[in-house]
Write an enzyme that holds these catalytic residues in place. Structure first.
Site, mmCIF file in Angstrom:
data_model
loop_
_atom_site.group_PDB
_atom_site.id
_atom_site.type_symbol
_atom_site.label_atom_id
_atom_site.label_comp_id
_atom_site.label_asym_id
_atom_site.label_seq_id
_atom_site.Cartn_x
_atom_site.Cartn_y
_atom_site.Cartn_z
ATOM 1 N N GLY A 33 0.824 -1.212 0.000
ATOM 2 C CA GLY A 33 0.000 0.000 0.000
ATOM 3 C C GLY A 33 0.846 1.245 0.000
ATOM 4 N N ASN A 34 0.257 2.372 0.347
ATOM 5 C CA ASN A 34 1.015 3.626 0.440
ATOM 6 C C ASN A 34 0.358 4.541 1.469
ATOM 7 O OD1 ASN A 34 -0.909 5.495 -1.019
ATOM 8 N ND2 ASN A 34 -0.578 3.963 -2.623
ATOM 9 N N TYR A 35 0.975 5.701 1.709
ATOM 10 C CA TYR A 35 0.560 6.579 2.806
ATOM 11 C C TYR A 35 -0.615 7.499 2.489
ATOM 12 C CZ TYR A 35 5.018 5.321 5.018
ATOM 13 O OH TYR A 35 6.062 4.652 5.595
#
Ligand code: CTP
Ligand code: CA
Length: 225
Positions: A33-35
């Site tokens: 995923g990512n932020y």
């Protein structure tokens, strides 16, 4: 309703907004995923709604409350986001603010990958996700009148973003600096430049809701010309 809020210049227009990260599964308990918080995309969806547009928001996993009077569709993966967007078009306006994962695990394990003492560290083969913005922009039968992409960059912001705009065939690209020290990705403020074929416009650092309103004003101008 219109008497309470007579300034609804996008009344009769439909909009598709994507927001948040995508989660790409590795096994039943793990993902790539990512932020991304989804804040900027949600803010844009809300300001388009306030301007009178009929908004569908395709959202990755975020902790935000679903906004009122917006159709919200929750998805997890890039492939699900693409499939959903293709069902929603045609629309007048598409704003692709999601931080789509570029890659996913080539094979998703249906059992939890175990860290047994004698097992070696796993490595994962990745495969590239479809590009949702490019797919929508290159739709020739039902391309939205206005397609707005984002560019998350850490260096050579304007050059990278302009190349991205051309490559993906979107009308505008909204560039932001995602270096961790800017606290933009995942944060509450943004500072952006909008690039189009006719030039660039900078918006100074402000709350993402304010950036959403400023972008909406530009969209209103586009449809008034
Ligand atoms: N995007 C998309 N589908 C993908 C990847 C990105 O629709 N699989 C969209 C994003 O929503 C954004 C734009 O493309 O509007 C640019 O995303 P960005 O990550 O900045 O660009 P990439 O083309 O993925 O290039 P890179 O990550 O290498 O900079
Ligand atoms: Ca990317």
């Amino acid at each position: 309703e219109d008497q309470l809020n007579p300034y609804r210049p996008l009344l009769g227009k439909t909009a598709l907004v994507t927001a948040g990260p995508t989660y790409e599964p590795i096994d039943p308990v793990r993902f790539l995923g990512n932020y991304s918080s989804g804040r900027q995309g949600y803010a844009i969806a809300e300001s388009l709604r306030d301007a009178g547009a009929d908004v569908t928001l395709v959202s990755g996993p975020v902790s935000m409350m679903p906004p009122e009077n917006i159709r919200v569709i929750h998805i997890q993966t890039a492939q699900e986001m693409l499939d959903t967007c293709l069902k929603i078009i045609p629309v007048d306006i598409a704003v692709m603010a999601a931080a789509v994962a570029d890659w996913r695990a080539k094979e998703v394990s249906d059992k939890k990958i175990k860290k047994t003492s004698d097992a070696k560290t796993p490595s994962f083969e990745l495969t590239t996700n479809p590009d949702i913005l490019a797919t929508i922009s290159q739709e020739n039968s039902c391309r939205p009148r206005l397609v707005v992409g984002f560019a998350a960059e850490t260096n050579d912001l304007l050059d990278n973003a302009d190349a991205k705009r051309k490559r993906k065939n979107c009308d505008w690209i909204v560039v932001n600096d995602v270096n961790p020290d800017t606290k933009i990705m995942g944060g509450v403020e943004n500072e952006v430049t909008i690039l189009s074929s006719s030039g660039k416009q900078h918006f100074k650092r402000a709350d993402k809701r304010e950036i959403g309103r400023l972008l909406t004003k530009e969209i209103i101008k586009f449809f008034n010309h």
